[in-house]
Structure formats: C-alpha cells, structure tokens
Design a protein around this motif. Structure first.
Motif, mmCIF file in Angstrom:
data_model
loop_
_atom_site.group_PDB
_atom_site.id
_atom_site.type_symbol
_atom_site.label_atom_id
_atom_site.label_comp_id
_atom_site.label_asym_id
_atom_site.label_seq_id
_atom_site.Cartn_x
_atom_site.Cartn_y
_atom_site.Cartn_z
ATOM 1 N N ALA A 195 0.843 -1.204 0.000
ATOM 2 C CA ALA A 195 0.000 0.000 0.000
ATOM 3 C C ALA A 195 0.879 1.256 0.000
ATOM 4 O O ALA A 195 0.554 2.262 -0.644
ATOM 5 N N GLU A 241 -2.511 -6.263 -4.542
ATOM 6 C CA GLU A 241 -2.677 -6.655 -3.145
ATOM 7 C C GLU A 241 -1.921 -7.950 -2.893
ATOM 8 O O GLU A 241 -1.681 -8.725 -3.825
ATOM 9 N N ALA A 244 -6.994 -2.443 5.001
ATOM 10 C CA ALA A 244 -8.413 -2.080 4.922
ATOM 11 C C ALA A 244 -8.546 -0.603 4.533
ATOM 12 O O ALA A 244 -7.681 0.213 4.858
ATOM 13 N N GLU A 245 -9.628 -0.325 3.830
ATOM 14 C CA GLU A 245 -9.932 1.049 3.410
ATOM 15 C C GLU A 245 -9.775 2.035 4.584
ATOM 16 O O GLU A 245 -9.190 3.110 4.447
ATOM 17 N N SER A 246 -10.284 1.614 5.732
ATOM 18 C CA SER A 246 -10.288 2.499 6.902
ATOM 19 C C SER A 246 -8.883 2.770 7.453
ATOM 20 O O SER A 246 -8.690 3.655 8.269
ATOM 21 N N ASP A 247 -7.911 1.987 6.990
ATOM 22 C CA ASP A 247 -6.529 2.171 7.483
ATOM 23 C C ASP A 247 -5.672 2.977 6.515
ATOM 24 O O ASP A 247 -4.484 3.217 6.779
ATOM 25 N N LEU A 248 -6.264 3.380 5.381
ATOM 26 C CA LEU A 248 -5.444 4.026 4.355
ATOM 27 C C LEU A 248 -4.840 5.353 4.805
ATOM 28 O O LEU A 248 -3.737 5.722 4.408
ATOM 29 N N SER A 249 -5.565 6.057 5.700
ATOM 30 C CA SER A 249 -5.012 7.345 6.147
ATOM 31 C C SER A 249 -3.773 7.100 7.010
ATOM 32 O O SER A 249 -2.821 7.875 6.990
ATOM 33 N N HIS A 266 -0.981 6.441 4.662
ATOM 34 C CA HIS A 266 -0.554 7.701 4.060
ATOM 35 C C HIS A 266 0.410 8.432 4.997
ATOM 36 O O HIS A 266 1.494 8.879 4.592
#
Ligand SMILES: CC(=O)N[C@H](C=O)[C@@H](O)[C@H](O)[C@H](O)CO
Ligand SMILES: CC(=O)C(=O)O
Length: 308
Positions: free
Chosen positions: A262, A273, A282-287, A290
């Motif tokens: 990622a 992936e 998970a989408e919610s962990d992308l921040s 970043h």
C-alpha cells in the motif's frame, strides 16, 4: 576458500515483493518498474520469491515469470538471489535450473516445508537443489515459519561445500548468528534476517542483510550500513531505533506485505494486493498508511542528506 566473488552479497539486499495486476495475476511490467526503482536506490541486490515475495503462494510458472522480469530488468546491475523453496524437492530443482538458465546469481531455499522433517531429509532436499546447478547456494534459516531448527553441525557440513556460500538467518538469536559465522568460517556469508536487529547482526558478525521491510525504506538501511562501516556506532544506532519505530507501525496492519504494498502504491508503484491468506490494508486504514509513507519519505530524505 570460496571461488565465487561474494562482494555482491554483502550489505543491503531487498526481499522484493511480488507484483500482481488487478485480477491478481503476475504483473511483469510492474515487477520491472519496481526492480528499477530499487536499482536506483543504491542497494546491492534483490531476493526474489522469498517470504516477502510470496513465493510459497505461487505456482512454479508464476515464480519463473516474476524472476524473469526482475533479472531481465536489473540482472546486470544488482545481485539477484532466487528463492526456490517449495514443499516438493522436484519443484525446487525445477526452479533452481530455471534460475540458472535465466541468469540469476544465486539460489536460496528454506528447508522443505509442511512435513516435520528430520535433518537427513532437509539435507537431501538441499543437496538435490545444490547439485542441480552451478550457482552458489544460500541456506534460508527461518525456524519460526518452517519449524526446522538448523543445527551447527548440519550448517558446518553444508558450509564445507564449495557452492554453499552462506546462510540467511531470520531467527532472532544473534548468538546463533555468531555461532553460524564461527562454524562457516571467514569466507562464509551470514546474512541478517530480522530487520529490527540489522545493526546487532552486523555487530556480531553478519556480512549484510536480506529484509522484508527494506523495500519501503532502503535509504534508512543504507544509512545504518554506511554508519556501521564508518564506525559511527551511535549514529547507526539512532537510525536503527528510528527504523524500529517504523517497523512496529508496519507490523500493526493485518499483513506486513499488504502494508508495504500500500505504501509503494502511494509512490506510484502499484504491485497489487498480497495474495490470500495475506490480508490487504483495509480502506479504513489508508489514512494511517498515508501518514506512515510521509514519515518514511521525510526520514529517507534526511538519511540521504546525511550521506548514505
Ligand atoms: C520472520 C520474517 O519474515 N523475517 C523477515 C526476514 O528475515 C524480516 O525481514 C521481517 O519481515 C522484518 O524483520 C519485520 O519483522
Ligand atoms: C526477509 C526475507 O528474506 C524474505 O522475505 O524472504
């Protein structure tokens, strides 16, 4: 005394991640681009198809394709070690012969896996692979995943062979690392596995390292290596501690390789992936990914500024 030139195996070797397209197939173009990115980072080599490279999750044909892409792109510039470990000796032999044919510089393998095997089985497995090519061979010792405890006596027996040039040790005991170095002798390479202990490994006799987190922060490991080489131990330790904070964060995601992939994607290297059962971020962990990437990039710039 080994007749192979071992210089290309010393220092920093990235355990490369595999590259998949959106449908999960090997992505040759992405593999070439990632290999190029690494060649430009200043590392010595790439370890293809190991733990980080998901070799165990791929078919023999897929593993060949990944290796061909990497050797084709950077085989003249970097030392390429092909991990050929597989449950069946036949598959490993096929992969080793292929690695030699396409121009890899060495083969490496874990003990045969799945069955709980006695040392004579593992020895026969390794020997068949060693005998199948003229390439140098590096043992991959990772007892926490394979369950196989490599003894000093088997290590010594293997190391006595001309083609067996080294061992990569992912076990966390630096004492064991030192014992393997003592048993293998001066010309026998001992390569550090646990990235969290790169400096400790080097200090106790490792000639370099092969690591699964180097691929998102090669500059930081190059900085530790160069400080160590210059005898700047306090500075080397400072960077190792920085690296370790980053590794703790990387290990907090559902899979280390998912997190690394990622991060690379944010840098323009889309490697897909990881394959199940390895979980993606998970989408919610992308921040969080970043923020981690920004942190690594700024530290890498600092490390470069300080002189790799
Ligand atoms: C157990 C394991 O996979 N070890 C890897 C290779 O030795 C390391 O490179 C780790 O990925 C790294 O040290 C993070 O824990
Ligand atoms: C770390 C390493 O060597 C591997 O991922 O195989």
């Amino acid at each position: 005394m080994k007749s192979y030139n071992l210089d290309g195996f010393r220092g920093i070797t990235i355990a490369m991640y595999s590259c998949y397209d959106a449908s999960g197939e090997i992505d040759v173009e992405a593999a070439r681009r990632l290999a190029r990115y690494y060649a430009e980072s200043g590392v010595k080599g790439l370890y293809v198809g190991g733990s980080s490279g998901e070799g165990m999750l791929q078919s023999v044909t897929e593993r060949k394709r990944m290796l061909e892409a990497v050797v084709g792109e950077v085989g003249d510039e970097l030392t390429i070690i092909a991990h050929v470990g597989a449950p069946a000796t036949r598959d490993s032999v096929e992969l080793a012969i292929h690695a030699e044919k396409v121009g890899a510089h060495a083969v490496s393998t874990v003990p045969a896996i799945y069955y709980r095997l006695p040392a004579p089985s593992v020895e026969a497995h390794w020997q068949a692979i060693i005998d199948s090519t003229d390439l140098p061979f590096i043992i991959y010792h990772i007892p926490q995943t394979t369950g196989f405890q490599l003894s000093v006596s088997l290590l010594s027996k293997m190391a006595a062979q001309e083609k067996v040039i080294g061992v990569k040790i992912s076990a966390e005991s630096t004492f064991e690392l030192q014992q393997f170095k003592a048993a293998g002798g001066k010309d026998f390479l001992v390569l550090n596995g646990p990235d969290e202990q790169y400096l400790a490994g080097r200090s106790i006799g490792a000639d370099g390292g092969i690591g699964g987190t180097y691929g998102v922060m090669p500059e930081l490991f190059l900085r530790i290596e160069s400080c160590f080489e210059q005898g700047l131990l306090a500075e080397a330790q400072k960077w190792q501690f920085i690296v370790n904070e980053l590794i703790v964060e990387l290990l907090s995601f559902p899979s280390l390789y998912g997190a690394c992939k990622a991060i690379l994607k944010l840098r323009g290297y889309d490697t897909g992936e990881p394959r199940l059962p390895l979980l993606p971020v998970a989408e919610s962990d992308l921040s969080r990914i970043h923020a981690l990437n920004e942190r690594i990039l700024s530290l890498a710039a600092q490390a470069k500024g300080a002189g790799l």
